[in-house]
Design a protein around this motif. Structure first.
Motif, PDB file in Angstrom:
ATOM      1  N   GLY A 118       0.851  -1.206   0.209  1.00  0.00           N
ATOM      2  CA  GLY A 118       0.190  -0.153   0.029  1.00  0.00           C
ATOM      3  C   GLY A 118       0.726   1.241   0.001  1.00  0.00           C
ATOM      4  O   GLY A 118       0.426   2.280  -0.026  1.00  0.00           O
ATOM      5  N   THR A 119       2.119   0.945  -0.008  1.00  0.00           N
ATOM      6  CA  THR A 119       2.885   2.318  -0.174  1.00  0.00           C
ATOM      7  C   THR A 119       3.220   2.746  -1.547  1.00  0.00           C
ATOM      8  O   THR A 119       3.780   1.718  -2.162  1.00  0.00           O
ATOM      9  CB  THR A 119       4.325   2.252   0.687  1.00  0.00           C
ATOM     10  N   TYR A 120       3.296   3.824  -1.823  1.00  0.00           N
ATOM     11  CA  TYR A 120       3.659   4.110  -3.301  1.00  0.00           C
ATOM     12  C   TYR A 120       4.569   5.430  -3.324  1.00  0.00           C
ATOM     13  O   TYR A 120       4.715   6.188  -2.363  1.00  0.00           O
ATOM     14  CB  TYR A 120       2.251   4.765  -3.941  1.00  0.00           C
ATOM     15  N   GLN A 121       5.429   5.220  -4.388  1.00  0.00           N
ATOM     16  CA  GLN A 121       6.459   6.482  -4.317  1.00  0.00           C
ATOM     17  C   GLN A 121       6.579   7.017  -5.636  1.00  0.00           C
ATOM     18  O   GLN A 121       6.430   6.198  -6.555  1.00  0.00           O
ATOM     19  CB  GLN A 121       7.837   6.037  -3.751  1.00  0.00           C
ATOM     20  N   ALA A 122       6.773   8.322  -5.831  1.00  0.00           N
ATOM     21  CA  ALA A 122       7.148   8.915  -7.070  1.00  0.00           C
ATOM     22  C   ALA A 122       8.200  10.011  -6.741  1.00  0.00           C
ATOM     23  O   ALA A 122       8.357  10.509  -6.055  1.00  0.00           O
ATOM     24  CB  ALA A 122       5.673   9.712  -7.587  1.00  0.00           C
ATOM     25  N   ASP A 123       9.101   9.992  -7.822  1.00  0.00           N
ATOM     26  CA  ASP A 123      10.409  10.604  -7.947  1.00  0.00           C
ATOM     27  C   ASP A 123      10.035  11.916  -8.677  1.00  0.00           C
ATOM     28  O   ASP A 123       9.637  11.826  -9.979  1.00  0.00           O
ATOM     29  CB  ASP A 123      11.540  10.171  -8.194  1.00  0.00           C
ATOM     30  N   TYR A 124      10.082  13.217  -8.104  1.00  0.00           N
ATOM     31  CA  TYR A 124       9.940  14.459  -8.887  1.00  0.00           C
ATOM     32  C   TYR A 124      11.326  15.245  -8.956  1.00  0.00           C
ATOM     33  O   TYR A 124      11.539  15.625  -7.903  1.00  0.00           O
ATOM     34  CB  TYR A 124       8.727  15.327  -8.219  1.00  0.00           C
ATOM     35  N   VAL A 125      11.490  15.835  -9.919  1.00  0.00           N
ATOM     36  CA  VAL A 125      12.586  16.807  -9.983  1.00  0.00           C
ATOM     37  C   VAL A 125      11.952  18.198 -10.196  1.00  0.00           C
ATOM     38  O   VAL A 125      11.349  18.583 -11.029  1.00  0.00           O
ATOM     39  CB  VAL A 125      13.358  16.451 -11.274  1.00  0.00           C
ATOM     40  N   ASN A 126      12.515  18.804  -9.085  1.00  0.00           N
ATOM     41  CA  ASN A 126      12.082  20.381  -8.817  1.00  0.00           C
ATOM     42  C   ASN A 126      12.711  21.193 -10.125  1.00  0.00           C
ATOM     43  O   ASN A 126      13.920  21.264 -10.352  1.00  0.00           O
ATOM     44  CB  ASN A 126      12.813  21.100  -7.659  1.00  0.00           C
ATOM     45  N   THR A 127      11.682  21.908 -10.754  1.00  0.00           N
ATOM     46  CA  THR A 127      12.144  22.671 -11.929  1.00  0.00           C
ATOM     47  C   THR A 127      11.930  24.253 -11.492  1.00  0.00           C
ATOM     48  O   THR A 127      12.420  25.017 -12.487  1.00  0.00           O
ATOM     49  CB  THR A 127      11.453  22.253 -13.076  1.00  0.00           C
ATOM     50  N   LEU A 128      11.103  24.704 -10.738  1.00  0.00           N
ATOM     51  CA  LEU A 128      10.678  25.924 -10.362  1.00  0.00           C
ATOM     52  C   LEU A 128      10.700  26.309  -8.796  1.00  0.00           C
ATOM     53  O   LEU A 128      10.366  25.461  -8.157  1.00  0.00           O
ATOM     54  CB  LEU A 128       9.331  26.412 -10.873  1.00  0.00           C
ATOM     55  N   PRO A 129      11.084  27.480  -8.498  1.00  0.00           N
ATOM     56  CA  PRO A 129      11.027  27.786  -6.763  1.00  0.00           C
ATOM     57  C   PRO A 129       9.611  28.000  -6.484  1.00  0.00           C
ATOM     58  O   PRO A 129       8.799  28.524  -7.411  1.00  0.00           O
ATOM     59  CB  PRO A 129      12.009  28.748  -6.734  1.00  0.00           C
ATOM     60  N   GLY A 130       9.182  27.930  -5.442  1.00  0.00           N
ATOM     61  CA  GLY A 130       8.051  28.348  -4.993  1.00  0.00           C
ATOM     62  C   GLY A 130       7.076  27.098  -4.289  1.00  0.00           C
ATOM     63  O   GLY A 130       7.738  25.899  -4.456  1.00  0.00           O
ATOM     64  N   GLN A 131       6.020  27.375  -4.225  1.00  0.00           N
ATOM     65  CA  GLN A 131       4.893  26.269  -3.732  1.00  0.00           C
ATOM     66  C   GLN A 131       4.567  25.577  -4.699  1.00  0.00           C
ATOM     67  O   GLN A 131       4.036  25.791  -5.581  1.00  0.00           O
ATOM     68  CB  GLN A 131       3.781  26.819  -2.713  1.00  0.00           C
TER      69      GLN A 131
END
Length: 168
Positions: A118-131
């Motif tokens: 039931g645990t899921y992961q996704a890798d996201y590369v930050n491309t912009l500053p901010g929320q």
């Protein structure tokens, strides 16, 4: 030029770009005092993270469910748990993570189930500053999380003091 080995902290101690949900009180000071009682002296940036990360709404609920400090270009590993209506971890028929960037565009990183069940992961590369707002949606059973966010900051050099008081 190397920094002096005088035990002082060098570099910026506050994020240049910071996005924080509003809060009326914080347990950050108490957490910093607990750390100090165990011999862990926090740097100003670490105390700030505790203060904003443990911010509370007027009703006493957390104002943020997650906190992240990331450099642009860094990878953020996002986790989510899928549970059935009884609260038992469950495998979803499908799991989707959608990241809404500060400019309103979206990204959908590949999401995979990992141990435990039931645990899921996704890798996201930050491309912009901010929320960034992160939405996790599972089907079979249906669950949606819309209450989490992360912030990416511009890269900068930050020297931190080790527990021994030396600059690293």
């Amino acid at each position: 030029m190397p920094e002096p080995d005088d035990g002082w902290v060098y570099g910026c101690q506050r994020l240049r770009i910071e996005t924080v949900p509003p809060f009326v009180s914080s347990s950050g000071q108490e957490a910093a005092e607990l750390a100090a009682s165990a011999g862990l002296l926090l740097d100003p940036w670490q105390r700030n993270c505790l203060n904003v990360g443990l911010g509370e709404n007027a009703d006493g609920a957390w104002s943020a469910f997650e906190i992240a400090i990331n450099d642009l270009g860094a990878t953020t590993r996002l986790f989510a748990e899928c549970r059935d209506p009884g609260g038992i971890p469950a495998t979803a028929a499908a799991a989707t993570v959608t990241v809404t960037l500060p400019d309103g565009t979206t990204a959908t990183p590949v999401t995979a189930e990992v141990a435990p069940l039931g645990t899921y992961q996704a890798d996201y590369v930050n491309t912009l500053p901010g929320q960034h707002t992160v939405r996790r949606v599972f089907t079979g059973p249906v669950h949606a999380y819309t209450d989490t966010s992360m912030s990416a900051r511009l890269p900068r050099r930050l020297s931190c003091r080790s527990p021994m008081g030396k600059s690293t």
